[in-house]
Design an enzyme around this catalytic site. Structure first.
Site, mmCIF file in Angstrom:
data_model
loop_
_atom_site.group_PDB
_atom_site.id
_atom_site.type_symbol
_atom_site.label_atom_id
_atom_site.label_comp_id
_atom_site.label_asym_id
_atom_site.label_seq_id
_atom_site.Cartn_x
_atom_site.Cartn_y
_atom_site.Cartn_z
ATOM 1 N N HIS A 167 0.824 -1.276 0.150
ATOM 2 C CA HIS A 167 0.040 -0.127 -0.046
ATOM 3 C C HIS A 167 0.724 1.314 -0.177
ATOM 4 O O HIS A 167 1.858 1.168 0.714
ATOM 5 C CB HIS A 167 -0.952 0.102 1.135
ATOM 6 C CG HIS A 167 -0.481 -0.139 2.535
ATOM 7 N ND1 HIS A 167 -0.068 0.925 3.348
ATOM 8 C CD2 HIS A 167 -0.097 -1.338 3.211
ATOM 9 C CE1 HIS A 167 0.217 0.640 4.417
ATOM 10 N NE2 HIS A 167 0.323 -0.559 4.624
ATOM 11 N N ASP A 169 -0.236 4.488 1.146
ATOM 12 C CA ASP A 169 -0.518 5.259 2.013
ATOM 13 C C ASP A 169 0.015 4.803 3.381
ATOM 14 O O ASP A 169 0.469 3.783 3.618
ATOM 15 C CB ASP A 169 -2.122 5.201 2.345
ATOM 16 C CG ASP A 169 -2.632 3.740 2.816
ATOM 17 O OD1 ASP A 169 -2.172 2.957 1.841
ATOM 18 O OD2 ASP A 169 -3.348 3.714 3.735
ATOM 19 N N ASP A 204 6.311 0.508 6.955
ATOM 20 C CA ASP A 204 5.083 0.074 6.577
ATOM 21 C C ASP A 204 4.508 1.194 5.511
ATOM 22 O O ASP A 204 3.908 2.260 6.022
ATOM 23 C CB ASP A 204 4.345 0.222 7.859
ATOM 24 C CG ASP A 204 2.949 -0.204 7.702
ATOM 25 O OD1 ASP A 204 2.471 -0.755 6.799
ATOM 26 O OD2 ASP A 204 1.997 -0.258 9.009
ATOM 27 N N GLU A 238 -5.001 1.608 2.850
ATOM 28 C CA GLU A 238 -5.072 0.519 3.603
ATOM 29 C C GLU A 238 -5.173 0.773 5.206
ATOM 30 O O GLU A 238 -5.488 0.166 6.081
ATOM 31 C CB GLU A 238 -3.723 -0.554 3.395
ATOM 32 C CG GLU A 238 -3.972 -1.850 4.152
ATOM 33 C CD GLU A 238 -3.257 -1.794 5.406
ATOM 34 O OE1 GLU A 238 -3.715 -3.125 6.018
ATOM 35 O OE2 GLU A 238 -2.642 -1.028 6.181
ATOM 36 N N GLU A 239 -4.503 2.106 5.673
ATOM 37 C CA GLU A 239 -4.274 2.565 6.756
ATOM 38 C C GLU A 239 -5.638 3.217 7.352
ATOM 39 O O GLU A 239 -5.800 3.232 8.670
ATOM 40 C CB GLU A 239 -3.134 3.142 7.099
ATOM 41 C CG GLU A 239 -1.817 2.680 6.628
ATOM 42 C CD GLU A 239 -1.383 1.626 7.830
ATOM 43 O OE1 GLU A 239 -2.039 1.022 8.606
ATOM 44 O OE2 GLU A 239 -0.299 1.095 7.527
ATOM 45 N N ASP A 271 1.036 -10.248 0.426
ATOM 46 C CA ASP A 271 0.739 -9.033 0.856
ATOM 47 C C ASP A 271 1.949 -8.460 1.965
ATOM 48 O O ASP A 271 2.714 -9.533 2.552
ATOM 49 C CB ASP A 271 -0.524 -8.715 1.519
ATOM 50 C CG ASP A 271 -0.782 -6.966 1.575
ATOM 51 O OD1 ASP A 271 -0.322 -6.494 1.082
ATOM 52 O OD2 ASP A 271 -2.070 -6.989 2.011
ATOM 53 N N HIS A 598 3.769 2.690 13.378
ATOM 54 C CA HIS A 598 2.694 3.477 13.652
ATOM 55 C C HIS A 598 2.699 4.911 14.718
ATOM 56 O O HIS A 598 1.918 5.169 15.117
ATOM 57 C CB HIS A 598 1.477 2.759 13.964
ATOM 58 C CG HIS A 598 0.812 1.857 12.787
ATOM 59 N ND1 HIS A 598 -0.429 1.642 12.763
ATOM 60 C CD2 HIS A 598 1.563 1.610 11.705
ATOM 61 C CE1 HIS A 598 -0.591 0.993 11.674
ATOM 62 N NE2 HIS A 598 0.321 1.026 10.989
HETATM 63 ZN ZN LIG Z 1 0.658 -1.552 6.291
#
Ligand SMILES: [Zn+2]
Length: 627
Positions: A167, A169, A204, A238-239, A271, A598
């Site tokens: 992803h 984003d 990520d 995705e997030e 993934d 995150h």
């Molecule tokens: Zn991710």
């Protein structure tokens, strides 16, 4: 004489008697001893016999592994570009801020807002990977504007495509934490000495996205021509909601390749997900995730009439709500090990992964390690008893099954105090609470939002029922009504006082339309499992030189606690894998990897990039051979 005789007799007899008694006693003692030894021997034998399945033999491998993949004589694997080059490629991607927000409108409703975020990123990809973007062999289709679908058409159209997803984003950076970053959150700072790249998205999920494009670039340069189509599909939300990217990509992919339900679809899909660990209880493992927990957010509100604070009832909405929250937290979901008695149907991945590492140096002597060993041995014994013909077979099976149950209980007990326990249960987290607006007014409503990650063996409805059950218990105690999941006929009036329950009630509903069943399990056994075996062999190839010991890296199937974009691809293929090829290189002292995901100081090790490159490149090549 007489006396002497007498004496003698008397004197002798006692001696004689004594001797005879002594001999007899001695004989009796020996017999008693022999008997005791015999009884002990029989007892020990029977004990061993009944405990025989509590001891594992070393003869069979704990976790059989695939041989590392080897390229065919015709294939040559391109070497990774230098670390500096890979680091720069990722750093550039991190510098383009692609933060997604939970409140984003659909692309069609506000195209400008999305365009401002993702057009610059797309431009960057064009400039960083010209070979891919201007190659006549590769097409790039934009799906729902910002979903990127790259297709490298294979020469054999009958081969199902292999799909790699990532992803674009990233999660937002909390402005209040900006000063806690060692380097700017979107600086993409490269620290070659420590071997790290900093910035939101470094790990990520831009590392995977960038390494996928780097792999395709080098394969193109090497003149590689796929027989099996290679697809890269990059979502862009995705997030956050995950509704604008992957679902549209999936729709397009199903148009192109069909669904596995009709025997079509994709060969496999890889993934983001779990990674490698150089020290999982003392051994090196890779943990591709083959299942995902389910998901449910629940909104629970207490409604009461309200009024003036000077004449309060015994409990306000907030008071009732606190009692409900306590009751829910006091009654968490149980840890449960689901038994496949014959191990033919396949254990849950969480159990498989633990059984696979039960001999790890730092696990095997712990309570959990011993419990795992006993469980494995008990099941093996049951299998044996079932397979053997004997006169008391059904009795023996019954006994062995009972023993298996005992070891299961022991295992559950050990798991309840272990970090691994969370993989065997549904978790609940009371995350948001609100109620009351004014200090002199009774709150008419108080609300709590509870997040659930659902055990792979259970389902959404089970969690709803569990909550309804707990809430009803509190409701009955205080005479409250219960309205569960918006259905009128589910409105349960209190038995004590209907009138009261109509104005004092608890309401339960799904929040954020988030309900998601646990993912279907990727096949791990039998001939259906050839994609898993191929993935395993490529992982073992990738880390063959890095992993310690002659055994190399152990590939262990695992469960994802969180959800990825794969939730949109269930129809496309059964063979969904969530694996982020990290590195086994230890982190520099004082740096914690988990800390950055995150939150502040997100990092990625530059070695992960080389390993990621090698994994993706090998996977693209290996998938060509496996027909
Ligand atoms: Zn991710």
């Amino acid at each position: 004489m007489r006396d002497e005789k007498k004496e003698g007799i008397l004197g002798h007899r006692p001696a004689e008697v004594h001797t005879t008694n002594h001999t007899r006693t001695k004989g009796r003692r020996v017999r008693t001893w022999l008997l005791a030894v015999l009884i002990l021997a029989i007892y020990t034998w029977s004990l061993n016999r009944s405990n025989i399945f509590f001891q594992e033999t070393e003869s069979e491998p704990i976790c059989p592994q695939e041989a590392p993949w080897q390229p065919s004589s015709k294939q040559n694997i391109p070497a990774p570009p230098s670390k500096e080059i890979l680091a720069k490629l990722l750093s550039g991607a991190v510098q383009v801020n692609t933060t997604g927000f939970d409140d984003s409108p659909p692309v069609s409703a506000d195209p400008g807002r999305w365009d401002a975020i993702f057009s610059p990123f797309r431009k960057y990809l064009y400039s960083a990977f010209p070979e891919v973007h201007f190659s006549p062999s590769i097409t790039l289709e934009r799906v729902n504007e910002h979903g990127l679908l790259y297709t490298w058409q294979g020469s054999q159209k009958d081969l199902k495509p292999i799909i790699f997803t990532a992803h674009q984003d990233v999660v937002p950076v909390d402005p209040d934490t900006l000063n806690r970053w060692d380097y700017g959150a979107f600086s993409g700072h490269i620290d070659l000495e420590k071997g790290l790249i900093y910035g939101r998205g470094a790990s990520d999920d831009k590392a995977s996205l960038i390494m996928l494009l780097a792999s395709v670039t080098e394969l193109l340069k090497a003149g590689f021509k796929p027989s099996r189509t290679i697809v890269l599909a990059f979502g862009f939300d995705e997030e956050s909601s995950g509704t604008e990217g992957a679902p549209y990509l999936n729709k397009r992919l199903e148009e192109l390749y069909g669904s596995h339900k009709d025997g079509k679809g994709a060969y496999m899909l890889i993934d983001e997900g779990n990674s490698v660990d150089s020290d999982m209880h003392g051994i090196s493992v890779a943990e591709p995730a083959v299942a995902e927990k389910g998901y449910l957010d629940v909104k629970l509100s207490v409604h009461t009439p309200g009024g003036h604070s000077s004449v309060p009832p015994k409990h306000t909405s907030i008071g009732y709500l606190s009692k409900i929250i306590s009751h829910i937290e006091d009654n968490p979901h149980k840890i449960e090990v689901k038994i496949q008695e014959d191990n033919k149907g396949g254990d849950s991945p969480a159990l498989q992964s633990l059984l696979c590492i039960r001999d790890a140096p730092q696990l095997r002597k712990t309570g959990l390690g011993i419990a795992l060993s006993k469980f494995a041995a008990a099941r093996k014994h049951l299998e044996k008893v079932k397979a053997k013909s004997s006169c008391m077979k059904s009795y023996r099976i019954q006994r062995a099954a009972k023993k298996l149950q005992v070891t299961k209980k022991l295992l559950e007990k050990e798991l309840s105090t272990s970090q691994h326990g969370v993989e065997f249960t549904t978790t609940q987290a009371v995350d948001i609470v609100y109620g009351g607006v004014k200090i002199n007014a009774l709150p008419e409503e108080a609300t709590v939002l509870i997040n659930h990650r659902i055990d792979a063996n259970l389902d959404v409805q089970y969690v709803r029922d569990h909550l309804k059950h707990l809430v009803s218990q509190v409701a009955n105690e205080y005479g409250l009504g219960v309205k569960a999941w918006q259905s009128e006929d589910e409105f349960v009036h209190s038995v004590k006082n209907d009138q009261f329950a109509k104005s004092h009630f608890i309401e339960l509903q799904d929040a954020f339309h988030s309900a998601l069943e646990p993912a279907p399990l990727t096949p791990l056994q039998g001939k259906d499992a050839s994609p898993y075996r191929l993935l395993s062999s490529v992982i073992r190839h990738t880390y063959a030189n890095e992993a310690k010991g002659k055994e190399g890296l152990r590939v262990v199937p695992s469960l994802m606690g969180g959800n990825t974009d794969t939730k949109s691809y269930w129809n496309l293929t059964q063979h969904l894998f969530r694996f982020a090829p990290g590195t086994l290189t230890p982190l520099p002292k004082g740096v914690r990897y988990d800390a950055g995901i995150h939150t502040v100081n997100e990092i990625v090790q530059i070695d992960s990039l080389s390993d990621g490159f090698r994994f993706y490149t090998a996977m693209m090549l290996a998938a060509q051979e496996d027909m």
